[in-house]
Structure formats: structure tokens, C-alpha cells
Scaffold this motif. Sequence first.
Motif, PDB file in Angstrom:
ATOM      1  N   VAL A 217       0.829  -1.211   0.000  1.00 12.29           N
ATOM      2  CA  VAL A 217       0.000   0.000   0.000  1.00 12.29           C
ATOM      3  C   VAL A 217       0.862   1.260   0.000  1.00 12.29           C
ATOM      4  N   THR A 218       1.870   1.282   0.847  1.00 13.75           N
ATOM      5  CA  THR A 218       2.675   2.501   0.940  1.00 13.75           C
ATOM      6  C   THR A 218       3.454   2.721  -0.353  1.00 13.75           C
ATOM      7  N   ARG A 219       3.937   1.638  -0.945  1.00 13.20           N
ATOM      8  CA  ARG A 219       4.631   1.772  -2.231  1.00 13.20           C
ATOM      9  C   ARG A 219       3.655   2.272  -3.300  1.00 13.20           C
ATOM     10  N   ARG A 220       2.454   1.721  -3.304  1.00 12.48           N
ATOM     11  CA  ARG A 220       1.476   2.097  -4.315  1.00 12.48           C
ATOM     12  C   ARG A 220       1.191   3.605  -4.293  1.00 12.48           C
ATOM     13  N   VAL A 221       0.932   4.135  -3.131  1.00 17.72           N
ATOM     14  CA  VAL A 221       0.590   5.563  -3.083  1.00 17.72           C
ATOM     15  C   VAL A 221       1.797   6.420  -3.446  1.00 17.72           C
ATOM     16  N   ALA A 222       2.998   5.955  -3.087  1.00 14.53           N
ATOM     17  CA  ALA A 222       4.197   6.710  -3.460  1.00 14.53           C
ATOM     18  C   ALA A 222       4.364   6.708  -4.977  1.00 14.53           C
ATOM     19  N   LEU A 223       4.163   5.560  -5.589  1.00 18.78           N
ATOM     20  CA  LEU A 223       4.248   5.492  -7.054  1.00 18.78           C
ATOM     21  C   LEU A 223       3.166   6.340  -7.695  1.00 18.78           C
ATOM     22  N   ASP A 224       2.041   6.480  -7.005  1.00 21.09           N
ATOM     23  CA  ASP A 224       0.941   7.296  -7.521  1.00 21.09           C
ATOM     24  C   ASP A 224       1.165   8.789  -7.259  1.00 21.09           C
ATOM     25  N   GLY A 225       2.302   9.144  -6.680  1.00 22.67           N
ATOM     26  CA  GLY A 225       2.636  10.557  -6.554  1.00 22.67           C
ATOM     27  C   GLY A 225       2.420  11.181  -5.194  1.00 22.67           C
ATOM     28  N   ALA A 226       2.138  10.381  -4.188  1.00 22.92           N
ATOM     29  CA  ALA A 226       1.963  10.952  -2.845  1.00 22.92           C
ATOM     30  C   ALA A 226       3.239  11.655  -2.390  1.00 22.92           C
ATOM     31  N   GLU A 227       3.079  12.851  -1.861  1.00 27.04           N
ATOM     32  CA  GLU A 227       4.189  13.563  -1.244  1.00 27.04           C
ATOM     33  C   GLU A 227       4.188  13.318   0.266  1.00 27.04           C
ATOM     34  N   LEU A 228       2.997  13.147   0.790  1.00 24.68           N
ATOM     35  CA  LEU A 228       2.806  12.953   2.239  1.00 24.68           C
ATOM     36  C   LEU A 228       1.844  11.801   2.465  1.00 24.68           C
ATOM     37  N   ILE A 229       2.251  10.860   3.303  1.00 21.95           N
ATOM     38  CA  ILE A 229       1.319   9.868   3.827  1.00 21.95           C
ATOM     39  C   ILE A 229       0.855  10.387   5.184  1.00 21.95           C
ATOM     40  N   ALA A 230      -0.445  10.596   5.311  1.00 16.92           N
ATOM     41  CA  ALA A 230      -1.023  11.075   6.583  1.00 16.92           C
ATOM     42  C   ALA A 230      -1.830   9.939   7.178  1.00 16.92           C
ATOM     43  N   ALA A 231      -1.409   9.483   8.346  1.00 13.88           N
ATOM     44  CA  ALA A 231      -1.987   8.258   8.890  1.00 13.88           C
ATOM     45  C   ALA A 231      -2.460   8.422  10.322  1.00 13.88           C
ATOM     46  N   PRO A 232      -3.763   8.532  10.523  1.00  9.74           N
ATOM     47  CA  PRO A 232      -4.298   8.372  11.882  1.00  9.74           C
ATOM     48  C   PRO A 232      -4.075   6.940  12.354  1.00  9.74           C
ATOM     49  N   VAL A 233      -3.582   6.780  13.564  1.00  7.35           N
ATOM     50  CA  VAL A 233      -3.359   5.440  14.117  1.00  7.35           C
ATOM     51  C   VAL A 233      -3.781   5.403  15.577  1.00  7.35           C
ATOM     52  N   ASN A 234      -4.003   4.190  16.057  1.00  7.43           N
ATOM     53  CA  ASN A 234      -4.064   3.878  17.493  1.00  7.43           C
ATOM     54  C   ASN A 234      -3.121   2.691  17.635  1.00  7.43           C
ATOM     55  N   TRP A 235      -1.901   2.963  18.021  1.00  8.47           N
ATOM     56  CA  TRP A 235      -0.908   1.893  18.108  1.00  8.47           C
ATOM     57  C   TRP A 235      -0.939   1.282  19.515  1.00  8.47           C
ATOM     58  N   PRO A 236      -1.467   0.059  19.657  1.00  2.22           N
ATOM     59  CA  PRO A 236      -1.418  -0.577  20.977  1.00  2.22           C
ATOM     60  C   PRO A 236       0.043  -0.767  21.379  1.00  2.22           C
ATOM     61  N   LEU A 237       0.310  -0.557  22.644  1.00  5.82           N
ATOM     62  CA  LEU A 237       1.708  -0.618  23.111  1.00  5.82           C
ATOM     63  C   LEU A 237       2.210  -2.057  23.112  1.00  5.82           C
ATOM     64  N   PHE A 238       3.326  -2.282  22.405  1.00  9.04           N
ATOM     65  CA  PHE A 238       4.010  -3.574  22.428  1.00  9.04           C
ATOM     66  C   PHE A 238       5.333  -3.396  23.176  1.00  9.04           C
ATOM     67  N   PRO A 239       5.818  -4.450  23.816  1.00  5.19           N
ATOM     68  CA  PRO A 239       7.136  -4.345  24.454  1.00  5.19           C
ATOM     69  C   PRO A 239       8.217  -4.156  23.399  1.00  5.19           C
ATOM     70  N   ARG A 240       9.276  -3.460  23.774  1.00  2.00           N
ATOM     71  CA  ARG A 240      10.413  -3.315  22.857  1.00  2.00           C
ATOM     72  C   ARG A 240      11.687  -3.213  23.668  1.00  2.00           C
ATOM     73  N   PRO A 241      12.805  -3.588  23.046  1.00  2.00           N
ATOM     74  CA  PRO A 241      14.074  -3.516  23.784  1.00  2.00           C
ATOM     75  C   PRO A 241      14.392  -2.073  24.185  1.00  2.00           C
ATOM     76  N   GLU A 242      15.052  -1.938  25.291  1.00  2.00           N
ATOM     77  CA  GLU A 242      15.517  -0.636  25.768  1.00  2.00           C
ATOM     78  C   GLU A 242      16.248   0.111  24.653  1.00  2.00           C
ATOM     79  N   GLY A 243      15.885   1.365  24.474  1.00  2.00           N
ATOM     80  CA  GLY A 243      16.598   2.199  23.517  1.00  2.00           C
ATOM     81  C   GLY A 243      16.099   2.119  22.089  1.00  2.00           C
ATOM     82  N   GLU A 244      15.205   1.181  21.816  1.00  2.00           N
ATOM     83  CA  GLU A 244      14.691   1.054  20.450  1.00  2.00           C
ATOM     84  C   GLU A 244      13.429   1.904  20.272  1.00  2.00           C
ATOM     85  N   ARG A 245      13.254   2.405  19.075  1.00  2.00           N
ATOM     86  CA  ARG A 245      11.983   3.025  18.720  1.00  2.00           C
ATOM     87  C   ARG A 245      10.920   1.939  18.584  1.00  2.00           C
TER      88      ARG A 245
END
Lengths: 265, 265
Positions: free
Chosen positions: B152-180
Amino acid sequence: MTRIACAQIAPTLGAVAANIELSAAAIADAVAQGADVVVLPELATSGYMFADADEARSAALRPSDSAFDAWRSAAGGAIVVGGFCELGDDGLLYNSAVALDRDGVIATYRKTHLWDREKLIFTRGADLPSVLKTRYGAIAVMVCYDLEFGEVTRRVALDGAELIAAPVNWPLFPRPEGERPGEVITAMSTGRLNRVFVAVCDRAGVERGQPWTEGSVIIDPDGWVIADVGPGSGLTIADVDLSRTHDKTLTEYVDLFADRRVDLY
Amino acid sequence: MTRIACAQIAPTLGAVAANIELSAAAIADAVAQGADVVVLPELATSGYMFADADEARSAALRPSDSAFDAWRSAAGGAIVVGGFCELGDDGLLYNSAVALDRDGVIATYRKTHLWDREKLIFTRGADLPSVLKTRYGAIAVMVCYDLEFGEVTRRVALDGAELIAAPVNWPLFPRPEGERPGEVITAMSTGRLNRVFVAVCDRAGVERGQPWTEGSVIIDPDGWVIADVGPGSGLTIADVDLSRTHDKTLTEYVDLFADRRVDLY
């Protein structure tokens, strides 16, 4: 468990015999530490910064070349994936990677996405990476810039790859303080989006003024870096359960592959 | 330059009027700071953790609903992209995002990749995101889990998107210390592989025991985070030159789009 090793070495441009010796020693070191799969850098036998095709040709090998005997001899029970400058039967040059074991060559892959001035020297491969069914699991071999094309990494994951093994020579790009190299970020994203392991072997050193990222990493199916070499030459090892990659679910209702909208792509 | 804002707010489950008021205030705040594009979270008008479809239905809106008047009134000269629980003319529920300005609705997008228990409540959208040609540039609107599909992200970029604007609700997952967060890593990779800007607006707070990542970020075409909110509710702003996305080259011989092997995919 499968023990994966990446040997971040510093080849010398054009010095094929010395590079074979260096890389065979790195393989032997990894095998002595129990490695089942050993990944070497891109163009490990030749170096990278060719001035032109003639210079590359003088460092080119065929997969059948006796130079690879040293890799096979060092491989023990392991599978070796490493990059080399290939002279094809068609007389053309390819930026290739070989997968081999002590019994011989398992497969040769020719880089399909050529980076920058490689286009002046090499011919693009005609086939996307296939997934090699080896005794240590399903391995997709690709080279460097190939990793930057989700079309390829997704394809091999859908084809059943458990491990993407990628020889690379990542030229050093500037990055903000505290950030991982962009290429590592993409490799991490590749791991988590496809729930595959990714083993990237970069090179070390500076060649004709070109510094490298020295960014060799092994990444797990959650996308986290579980092993890396850091600056300079060195070996990194991780023990992984490749069967983890068979499960593409994250929850009862989330399946990263089944959730693809193949009706829309 | 275009000023992009992400308003990481904490909606209250089912409290549509209060959420409209909260989100309109966030829009007004961003516009007062000169924002041209304001991104709100997924399901900003309704909250996320519905027990079932009936509960979602009671918080659903049509794009024509007068509730959005408050967003239009607050928009000033800006374009607002925000998530809402949509009641379709077909009587079905969709996890949607609207793009609007003071003159009305520009487009509505229905999430095509439903996450987890959303599948028990919502119907999947029938169309991939289109690229909206707005006075502030070419914007592709997608919702949360859509970002995890390179198709999907490749498709819109190929279609000329300059900005992907994405509303999200990201449920919190564990991640290693220091990682995004992993989702941020994928958004960064999306930016750099496609040389587009990516503005992700996450939500804040804990809802029915579910904590969120609070990971709102604005990412540039090199894949670097140029603005983020951090923990809790807040606004982040970045001034960007969207025309940077028109150039997909990295060197004289590297073009991320022209280098695709469309003959092989």
C-alpha cells in the motif's frame, strides 16, 4: 536451534588470493564457534571500488573456480553465503552471491538491483532470489540494494524463506546522532513485517576513500537486532529458532500474511 | 514550506460530543500555530476499545454528520485528516478517516487492513487509499495497520503521494531498551524507501486497560524522525518542503523508483 554468523571482513581491492584466504579464515573461525550458516560481505573475493569493468574483470571468478575450494574446505558442516565478482559464461560480469557447502555450490544469485556505478560495470541478474531449501532451513540469498525493495523481500517471505541472508557493502551515509543506519532500519522493518530472520553481512575498512557502514546485523522476526558486529572487522553470532518464522500471527485475529488484501494489490 | 501538525489526543470511549470538542480544540491549537495540515488519531471521535459492534454503532457518524462542523470551523485554512467510526449508507460500520477543510469533506477513506478484533466490528474498505491533490500537496490518507503493508505505501508513493497522513491507534508492544517502536521503524523505512514524508498521529491515554504507544511522528524522505510528541497528549509540528519528494534519486545513478525491476515483479 540454528547458529548464524556474519563475518564482517575488510577485503583488499583486486587481491583475490588474499581475499579468499581472509574470507576462508573467517569461515573457519565461525565454524570453529559452531556456526551452521556463515554470511560474508558482498564482493568479498574482490573488493568493491572498481574504477571500471576491466578492473572488475581481472578480479572475476566463475562459481566453479577452484578459488572457492578454500571456502568449501573451511565450511565443515556449515553453509556459506558470500558475495563475489562473477564472470558469466556469457562473458558478462555480475555482482553475485554464492551459497555453498563442503560438497559444492548450492546456488548462485546475481544481484537484480544494481547500486550506483555498479551499473557501469555489472549486468543485472535476470531472476529474483529463490528460496533455497537447505538442511539448515529455507534461505533466500540477496545482495545489498535488493534489500531496499519490499517487492523482493516480501516475495521471498511469501515463498517460505525463514532467513534472508544478504551480503552487503553499505557505503556510509550520514545519520542523526543515536539513530541506526537507514539500511538497518529497513532490515528491521523487513523482519517484523514478514516475520523472518534477516542476516546482513557488511564489510569493514575504507576502500579508495569510501568508508563503509560496518553495519552487520542479525534480526529476529519481531524486527529486533539480536546480534551485531559494530565498527571494524569482526564476527557476530546468534542462535535462532527458524521455525518461529512459520507463524505469521501476532494475536488470535492478526495474521500478517492472511491480512494482505490480495484482492486489491 | 508546508507546516504539518499531529495532535496526539486521548479520546474517551463512546463520548462523541466530548471527543469532537477535544479534537476541534486540538485542530484550533494547531491552526493557531500556523498548521497547513493537521492529523488526528484513528477513531478520534469515538475511542477504540469497543466491546462489540452495537457499542461501535452507537458512536458511529456519517461523513455528512454535523458533528464534523466543529472540525471545519476550527480548520481555518488547513486541511484536517482524522479517524472516525463510520456508519455507511449500507448500514455497515467502517474504521474510516476523513480529509476535510472549511469548505467540506474532501475524501473519506475506509481502512482496508483491519487489525485484530476490529474484524469483529468493522467491514474492510473496498478501495486502497487514493492520492488527494490538495492545495497543500498530494496526500495519501491511510489508517494504522495499513502502514504495515508495503504493498500500500509503495502504491501511493508510485501514484505521486508527497505525504502519507496516517491516523493510528498503536497498541503498546514491548520493545528492547533504547529502540523506537516497531511501527515507527516501519514508518521510517517507508519514508526512506519511497522518499516521501510520513505523518503518523497516534493517540494517548489508556482505554479499558489498553495502553497506547503514544508514538506520533513526522518523518522526512530520508527516513528520519523530524518531529514527535512523546508520552502523553500533545502537539508536534514540522515545516517541510514537500517538493523534496519529487526527486527519487540518491546519486547520479541511483533512482529508487527507476531502479525497481518491474520486469520481474
